[in-house]
Write a protein that holds these residues in place. Structure first.
Motif, short mmCIF file in Angstrom:
data_model
loop_
_atom_site.label_atom_id
_atom_site.label_comp_id
_atom_site.label_asym_id
_atom_site.label_seq_id
_atom_site.Cartn_x
_atom_site.Cartn_y
_atom_site.Cartn_z
N ASP A 124 0.85 -1.19 0.00
CA ASP A 124 0.00 0.00 0.00
C ASP A 124 0.89 1.24 0.00
N HIS A 125 0.26 2.41 -0.11
CA HIS A 125 1.01 3.66 -0.24
C HIS A 125 1.98 3.89 0.91
N ASP A 126 1.49 3.69 2.15
CA ASP A 126 2.30 4.00 3.32
C ASP A 126 3.57 3.14 3.36
N ILE A 127 3.42 1.87 3.04
CA ILE A 127 4.58 0.97 3.11
C ILE A 127 5.59 1.33 2.04
N ILE A 128 5.16 1.46 0.79
CA ILE A 128 6.11 1.72 -0.30
C ILE A 128 6.77 3.09 -0.11
N ARG A 129 5.99 4.09 0.31
CA ARG A 129 6.56 5.42 0.54
C ARG A 129 7.64 5.38 1.62
N ALA A 130 7.45 4.55 2.64
CA ALA A 130 8.42 4.47 3.73
C ALA A 130 9.77 3.96 3.25
N PHE A 131 9.79 3.18 2.17
CA PHE A 131 11.04 2.63 1.67
C PHE A 131 11.77 3.57 0.69
N SER A 132 11.18 4.74 0.42
CA SER A 132 11.84 5.69 -0.47
C SER A 132 13.19 6.11 0.09
N TYR A 133 14.21 6.11 -0.75
CA TYR A 133 15.57 6.49 -0.40
C TYR A 133 16.17 5.62 0.71
N SER A 134 15.61 4.46 0.95
CA SER A 134 16.12 3.59 2.02
C SER A 134 17.30 2.75 1.56
N GLY A 135 17.46 2.60 0.23
CA GLY A 135 18.50 1.72 -0.28
C GLY A 135 18.12 0.26 -0.26
N ILE A 136 16.90 -0.03 0.15
CA ILE A 136 16.41 -1.42 0.21
C ILE A 136 15.66 -1.75 -1.07
N SER A 137 16.01 -2.86 -1.71
CA SER A 137 15.35 -3.30 -2.94
C SER A 137 14.01 -3.96 -2.61
N LEU A 138 13.02 -3.70 -3.45
CA LEU A 138 11.68 -4.18 -3.17
C LEU A 138 11.19 -5.13 -4.26
N LEU A 139 10.55 -6.21 -3.82
CA LEU A 139 9.82 -7.13 -4.69
C LEU A 139 8.35 -7.01 -4.28
N LEU A 140 7.53 -6.47 -5.17
CA LEU A 140 6.12 -6.26 -4.86
C LEU A 140 5.29 -7.42 -5.36
N SER A 141 4.28 -7.79 -4.61
CA SER A 141 3.40 -8.89 -4.99
C SER A 141 1.98 -8.36 -5.19
N ILE A 142 1.43 -8.59 -6.38
CA ILE A 142 0.05 -8.19 -6.67
C ILE A 142 -0.88 -9.26 -6.12
#
Length: 381
Positions: free
Chosen positions: A71-89
């Motif tokens: 959701d928005h809150d989770i993905i926004r929190a990872f901005s500029y974190s340097g952590i790579s994300l794998l999103l699941s639909i």
């Protein structure tokens, strides 16, 4: 203290300092698989805020996170974190995305476009375990995958790869690994187009692999074999290849490699999207406990960091995600299904897991302490 004694002590400290400066950095292996964790925000659970979660993950040295139900809150929190994300639909979107590409575009506009590339999204999984949990959606899966891929390109985003997460029970049997195949009839009408798509787009094969579940269904498997316990006789030999397997995780990963090779698809990168061990269970699940969970996850990280890969493929899985960040208190089913989390709600770890995989901090700290001590001593004398 006599001057000569002080000089001798200072000389000794300088010798120690020079030795510390020459301490070699940890050896970097050729293959350095990424180790991450799965994070899902359960709406009925009182979990910590996403920004606090991200801060904790960074402090633990976690570099990769797989997000279920983003959701928005989770993905926004990872901005500029340097952590790579794998999103699941979520599986609930599959049918609509298969019917109309605009549905894929809408999902991307909500969950990717506002945050990318500030949030380092690398892969999108279209659905999770559909062949097992939502078999009625199987016929829609390929179209949904293609529509998400095309929608990304229409938006000018070409660095995010698209795939789907598959359950391990699509494999006939992992014993021996070299003989493993995809179950029929799914092998031809669903697995072949998935493998063709992955190969064409240079994506990865995503698989959920749980040695705990395989161990539970095969009583002949020793518990130490599932928990990465090292001893000279703790191996199983593949009778066809003569290769020795020393843990159940490698058996499962190479079974996937063999099944893909049997369909003329070799060398596809494998991402283990879920693995782990429950820290609590019902009376009839004695192996679901915190001690074994610690042994499995610590052993898993140690094995992946060793650079040994699997007997069949030296690079091993390119990414592996431990399931999961927090327990799911509201989930129905066996008690073990609710206790895969590695963090408590107060953000402390149930047991330590060496995600960072490096002792460079210790070496740097040791050098700094010796330098400071020598300088202080020199000032005093």
């Amino acid at each position: 203290m006599a001057l000569s004694s002080k000089n001798q002590l200072l000389s000794l400290l300088l010798l120690i300092l020079s030795s510390c400066i020459l301490i070699p950095e940890p050896t970097v292996v050729s293959f350095n698989p990424s180790i991450g964790i799965t994070y899902s925000r359960h709406p009925t659970s009182n979990l910590p805020r996403p920004d606090r979660v991200v801060s904790t993950l960074r402090s633990l040295g976690v570099t990769h996170v797989r997000i279920l139900n983003p959701d928005h809150d989770i993905i926004r929190a990872f901005s500029y974190s340097g952590i790579s994300l794998l999103l699941s639909i979520s599986n609930t979107y599959i049918h609509a995305m298969a019917a109309n590409q605009s549905q894929a575009v809408q999902w991307l506009y909500r969950n990717v476009v506002p945050f990318y590339p500030r949030a380092h999204i690398t892969t999108i999984s279209v659905g999770n375990d559909i062949l097992t949990s939502s078999p009625d959606l199987t016929a829609s899966l390929i179209s949904a995958i293609r529509h998400v891929h095309l929608a990304l390109h229409d938006l000018g985003i070409r660095k995010i790869l698209v795939s789907t997460t598959l359950p391990f029970d699509i494999i006939t049997s992992p014993f021996p690994p070299s003989a493993a195949e995809f179950k029929k009839p799914a092998a031809e009408w669903i697995m072949k187009p998935i493998l063709d798509f992955i190969t064409t787009t240079n994506s990865s094969f995503l698989i959920n692999a749980y040695p705990y579940k395989l161990f539970r269904s095969h009583p002949e498997v020793p518990i130490g074999y599932a928990l990465f316990q090292q001893n000279p006789f703790n191996f199983r030999e593949d009778p066809t290849t003569g290769v020795q397997y020393r843990n159940l995780f490698d058996v499962m990963v190479d079974a996937v490699n063999s099944a893909m090779a049997a369909m003329d698809h070799k060398g596809i990168p494998v991402i283990v999207t879920e693995t782990g061990w429950p820290s609590d269970g019902d009376v009839n699940e004695p192996e679901a406990n915190k001690q074994y969970a610690s042994m499995y996850n610590v052993g898993l990280v140690r094995h992946l960091r060793s650079g040994l890969g699997t007997p069949m493929r030296r690079e091993g899985p390119t990414e592996t995600y431990i399931f999961e960040l927090f327990d799911e208190d509201m989930k129905q089913g066996p008690r073990s299904d609710r206790h895969w989390g590695v963090l408590n709600r107060n953000m402390t770890m149930k047991y330590p897991i060496p995600f960072s995989g490096s002792n460079r901090c210790f070496v740097a700290l040791l050098k700094q302490m010796v330098v400071s001590f020598c300088l202080m001593f020199a000032f005093l004398v």
